[in-house]
Each structure stands twice: as structure tokens, then as C-alpha cells.
Scaffold this motif. Structure first.
Motif, mmCIF file in Angstrom:
data_model
loop_
_atom_site.group_PDB
_atom_site.id
_atom_site.type_symbol
_atom_site.label_atom_id
_atom_site.label_comp_id
_atom_site.label_asym_id
_atom_site.label_seq_id
_atom_site.Cartn_x
_atom_site.Cartn_y
_atom_site.Cartn_z
ATOM 1 N N LEU A 95 0.917 -1.316 -0.111
ATOM 2 C CA LEU A 95 -0.036 0.190 0.047
ATOM 3 C C LEU A 95 0.890 1.310 0.141
ATOM 4 N N GLU A 96 2.037 1.309 0.580
ATOM 5 C CA GLU A 96 2.907 2.302 0.591
ATOM 6 C C GLU A 96 3.565 2.550 -0.800
ATOM 7 N N CYS A 97 3.970 1.384 -1.337
ATOM 8 C CA CYS A 97 4.484 1.539 -2.478
ATOM 9 C C CYS A 97 3.503 2.075 -3.699
ATOM 10 N N ARG A 98 2.387 1.504 -3.396
ATOM 11 C CA ARG A 98 1.136 1.738 -4.463
ATOM 12 C C ARG A 98 1.012 3.439 -4.367
ATOM 13 N N ARG A 99 0.889 3.870 -3.071
ATOM 14 C CA ARG A 99 0.595 5.301 -2.997
ATOM 15 C C ARG A 99 1.462 6.163 -3.529
ATOM 16 N N ASP A 100 3.016 5.748 -3.446
ATOM 17 C CA ASP A 100 3.779 6.463 -3.801
ATOM 18 C C ASP A 100 3.813 6.582 -5.365
ATOM 19 N N TYR A 101 3.637 5.269 -6.161
ATOM 20 C CA TYR A 101 3.648 5.250 -7.469
ATOM 21 C C TYR A 101 2.529 5.980 -7.891
ATOM 22 N N GLU A 102 1.301 6.061 -7.487
ATOM 23 C CA GLU A 102 0.303 6.628 -7.935
ATOM 24 C C GLU A 102 0.256 8.133 -7.942
ATOM 25 N N GLN A 103 1.079 8.629 -7.038
ATOM 26 C CA GLN A 103 1.440 10.144 -7.045
ATOM 27 C C GLN A 103 2.425 10.465 -8.149
ATOM 28 N N GLU A 104 3.277 9.395 -8.534
ATOM 29 C CA GLU A 104 4.230 9.874 -9.599
ATOM 30 C C GLU A 104 4.209 8.553 -10.543
ATOM 31 N N GLY A 118 5.197 8.374 -13.291
ATOM 32 C CA GLY A 118 6.215 8.428 -14.414
ATOM 33 C C GLY A 118 7.565 8.247 -13.772
ATOM 34 N N ASP A 119 7.832 7.933 -12.526
ATOM 35 C CA ASP A 119 8.871 7.629 -11.964
ATOM 36 C C ASP A 119 9.066 6.332 -11.990
ATOM 37 N N PRO A 120 10.363 5.878 -12.548
ATOM 38 C CA PRO A 120 10.684 4.312 -12.983
ATOM 39 C C PRO A 120 11.090 3.726 -11.726
ATOM 40 N N GLU A 121 11.695 4.271 -10.840
ATOM 41 C CA GLU A 121 11.978 3.873 -9.492
ATOM 42 C C GLU A 121 10.839 3.455 -8.513
ATOM 43 N N LYS A 122 10.106 4.470 -8.611
ATOM 44 C CA LYS A 122 8.677 3.930 -7.766
ATOM 45 C C LYS A 122 7.819 2.930 -8.505
ATOM 46 N N TYR A 123 7.846 2.964 -9.930
ATOM 47 C CA TYR A 123 7.248 2.005 -10.630
ATOM 48 C C TYR A 123 7.785 0.570 -10.181
ATOM 49 N N HIS A 124 9.313 0.409 -10.197
ATOM 50 C CA HIS A 124 10.007 -0.952 -9.919
ATOM 51 C C HIS A 124 9.686 -1.388 -8.461
ATOM 52 N N THR A 125 9.836 -0.387 -7.624
ATOM 53 C CA THR A 125 9.358 -0.695 -6.202
ATOM 54 C C THR A 125 8.053 -1.237 -5.843
ATOM 55 N N ALA A 126 6.930 -0.525 -6.678
ATOM 56 C CA ALA A 126 5.684 -1.193 -6.451
ATOM 57 C C ALA A 126 5.555 -2.555 -7.225
ATOM 58 N N CYS A 127 6.083 -2.600 -8.299
ATOM 59 C CA CYS A 127 5.969 -4.001 -8.845
ATOM 60 C C CYS A 127 6.680 -5.142 -8.072
ATOM 61 N N ALA A 128 7.832 -4.724 -7.535
ATOM 62 C CA ALA A 128 8.648 -5.691 -6.499
ATOM 63 C C ALA A 128 7.457 -6.222 -5.351
ATOM 64 N N ALA A 129 7.087 -5.025 -4.692
ATOM 65 C CA ALA A 129 6.177 -5.550 -3.729
ATOM 66 C C ALA A 129 5.078 -6.074 -4.004
ATOM 67 N N LEU A 130 4.292 -5.833 -4.937
ATOM 68 C CA LEU A 130 3.277 -6.684 -5.564
ATOM 69 C C LEU A 130 3.490 -7.996 -6.003
ATOM 70 N N THR A 131 4.614 -8.326 -6.700
ATOM 71 C CA THR A 131 4.972 -9.677 -7.039
ATOM 72 C C THR A 131 5.467 -10.222 -5.686
ATOM 73 N N ASP A 183 11.154 0.648 -22.483
ATOM 74 C CA ASP A 183 12.549 0.346 -22.268
ATOM 75 C C ASP A 183 12.841 0.142 -20.455
ATOM 76 N N GLU A 184 11.964 0.813 -19.804
ATOM 77 C CA GLU A 184 12.184 1.013 -18.299
ATOM 78 C C GLU A 184 11.403 -0.518 -17.669
ATOM 79 N N VAL A 185 10.816 -1.253 -18.609
ATOM 80 C CA VAL A 185 10.011 -2.509 -17.906
ATOM 81 C C VAL A 185 11.236 -3.513 -17.784
ATOM 82 N N SER A 186 11.449 -4.186 -16.753
ATOM 83 C CA SER A 186 12.527 -5.159 -16.738
ATOM 84 C C SER A 186 11.814 -6.607 -17.341
#
Length: 301
Positions: A151-160, A162-175, A208-211
Motif C-alpha cells: 500500500l505504501e509503494c502503491r501510494r508513492d507510485y500513483e502520486q508519480e 512516471g517515476d521508474p524507481e517508484k514503478y519498480h518498487t511497487a512491482c516488486a512489492a506486488l510480486t 525500455d524501463e520495464v525489466s
């Protein structure tokens, strides 16, 4: 007063369920609150409140837990696992008495809860109710920790977004949640859909930012959700970004379940020719089996 109490309890349970549904999370616990007025909320929230109090007061929670779960010592048997380091935890659980099982569970869970809880999941159905209770409590704690992190990672990702770092962090938490073995089937489906949306959204923003791992998790989720057409299209577009054994296994599984023999053979042939994919012993065995079967040397049952 009783009627007012029951009405307030019902309204709070409904409010809890609505909030959970808004966040696309399971709300089944609301029934627990309804059928156990007052005590349901107390049982559900008391551990968290107690934990917060202990942390705020600076009390050693580890020592408190150790004292709370103190087990009367029985005549000790040789600890074969520590002495020889050859007995798996699962085997030790199978041959141990109730007292020994409880001690083993607590020892493993206190070492590293996040790493050790999976190997002890088999004890959840153990005949010893206290042992199964320990595992159930561990699962709830893992669920709470991962849910909080997600939920913390999702909140940060939804706020930004377009931020690749927050996207990767949210994906990692969800995975991590999807691989935790603590979600219900309904929650698994909901989180898989969310992961697919996140990956597709990032592809639209910056492909290209998608691993490779995120491509693979998206493909796996599409297959598990039964969205075979979407999975096949996803494979056709991005196969070159996820040349791994797991992705090939997902495609083989999908075409096998769909009865698409020609497509199944095409994927198998592609896997056999692709030298970039390193197969595990199990994957190599499966490849040989299906190659032999399709060539006619293995007969159908």
C-alpha cells in the motif's frame, strides 16, 4: 443499549468492507466482525495495538514473545537437525511430538519470519492445534507486513506514475505478495490484474524501463487469469524481452490447456532451438519428454 451496540457494530463492519473493496482487497473479515460483535474488532486489532504500544514504550518484543510462548520442557531428544545438519524441517515436523514441533516452529519463525514461514506452511493442517495456530498467526503477520509495504509503494507510485524507481518498487512489492502463498484465490486474481495494468501502463510510458522479470510476471498473470488471447498477443510483441524457462513454461501450459497442439509444438520447437535459454534439470526433462512424445516414441495413455 444492546440494539444501539449491534447497530454500531454492523455499520462499522460495513464501512470496513466498503473501504477494503475500494482498495480492491478482500473484505471477508467483515463477516467475522458482524457475527462476533465487539470482540471481532478487538481480536483483529488488539495484536497491532499491542505491538505499537510495545514499540513506543521501547520494550523488547522478542523477549515478550519468547516469554508468552514459553513451553514446558520435556526430556530432551538429540537435536538431529543441528547435530548433523541433514534433516529438513518438514521431516523433523513429521517425526516430532507436539512439544518438539512447537519448539521447532517457534525457533524457525524467530530466526527470520519472512524467509522461514513458507517451509512451515505444511504444519497449518497439523493435528496439534497449537502448532497450526502458530503457522496461521505467522501467515497473518506476513500478510500484514506485505500489505502495508504494498500500500505504501502503491501510494508513492500513483502520486508519480512516471517515476521508474517508484514503478519498480511497487512491482516488486506486488510480486512478493503474489508469491507469498498467503493470498486467497480472489485476492490473487485482483492483484494479478493490478500488476498487468501497472506493467502495461509503464510500457505505454517508457517501454525500455520495464525489466525482463516484470514482462515475465505480466505474462504469467495473464495466463493464470485465463486471458489467453491477451497472453498470446503479449508474447508475440515482447517475446524477445523474456526469453526464460518460466515464460516458455507459461506458454506451453496455456496452449496445452487450450488444446492448441500446433502452437504448443511451435513454442516447444522454439525452446529447443533457443540456446539463450538455460533450462533447469526439471525443464530439460520436460523438454525431452514432450519432444519424444510428439515424435511418436512415447505413446498416449
Amino acid at each position: 443499549m444492546l440494539i444501539w451496540f449491534l447497530a454500531a457494530n454492523f455499520l462499522l463492519a460495513v464501512l470496513y468492507a466498503i473501504i477494503k473493496r475500494i482498495h480492491r482487497m478482500g473484505a471477508g473479515i467483515a463477516l467475522f466482525f458482524i457475527f462476533l460483535p465487539g470482540f471481532g474488532f478487538l481480536i483483529y486489532y488488539l495484536p497491532g495495538l499491542l505491538r505499537a504500544f510495545l514499540e513506543k514504550a521501547g520494550i523488547d518484543r522478542e523477549a515478550v514473545l519468547t516469554h508468552a510462548f514459553k513451553i514446558d520442557r520435556q526430556p530432551e531428544h538429540p537435536d538431529v537437525r543441528e547435530a548433523l545438519n541433514v534433516v529438513p524441517v518438514e521431516d523433523a515436523m513429521a517425526v516430532s511430538g507436539n512439544t518438539e514441533k512447537r519448539a521447532l516452529l517457534l525457533k524457525q519463525l524467530k530466526k527470520n519470519l519472512k524467509e522461514n514461514y513458507k517451509i512451515l506452511l505444511a504444519a497449518e493442517q497439523d493435528k496439534d492445534s497449537e502448532s497450526s495456530h502458530y503457522v496461521a498467526a505467522a501467515k497473518m503477520e506476513i500478510y500484514r507486513l506485505q500489505q502495508t509495504q504494498w500500500l505504501e509503494c502503491r501510494r508513492d507510485y500513483e502520486q508519480e506514475p512516471g517515476d521508474p524507481e517508484k514503478y519498480h518498487t511497487a512491482c516488486a512489492a506486488l510480486t512478493e505478495m503474489l508469491k507469498s502463498d498467503v493470498l486467497s484465490a480472489r485476492e490473487q486474481s485482483a492483484y494479478r490484474k493490478h500488476l498487468c495494468c501497472m506493467v502495461q501502463g509503464q510500457i505505454d510510458i517508457a517501454e525500455d524501463e520495464v525489466s525482463p522479470g516484470e514482462y515475465e510476471e505480466c505474462l504469467s498473470s495473464l495466463v493464470e487469469l485465463g486471458r489467453y488471447e491477451d497472453a498470446e498477443l503479449f508474447w508475440q510483441r515482447y517475446a524477445d524481452r523474456m526469453r526464460s524457462e518460466a515464460s516458455y513454461q507459461d506458454m506451453l501450459k496455456m496452449f496445452y490447456e487450450a488444446g492448441e497442439r500446433q502452437k504448443f509444438e511451435n513454442i516447444l520447437d522454439d525452446l529447443r532451438k533457443n540456446r539463450q535459454v538455460r533450462l533447469s534439470p526439471k525443464g530439460l526433462e520436460q523438454l525431452r519428454y514432450w519432444t519424444a512424445r510428439l515424435s511418436g516414441t512415447v505413446m498416449n495413455n
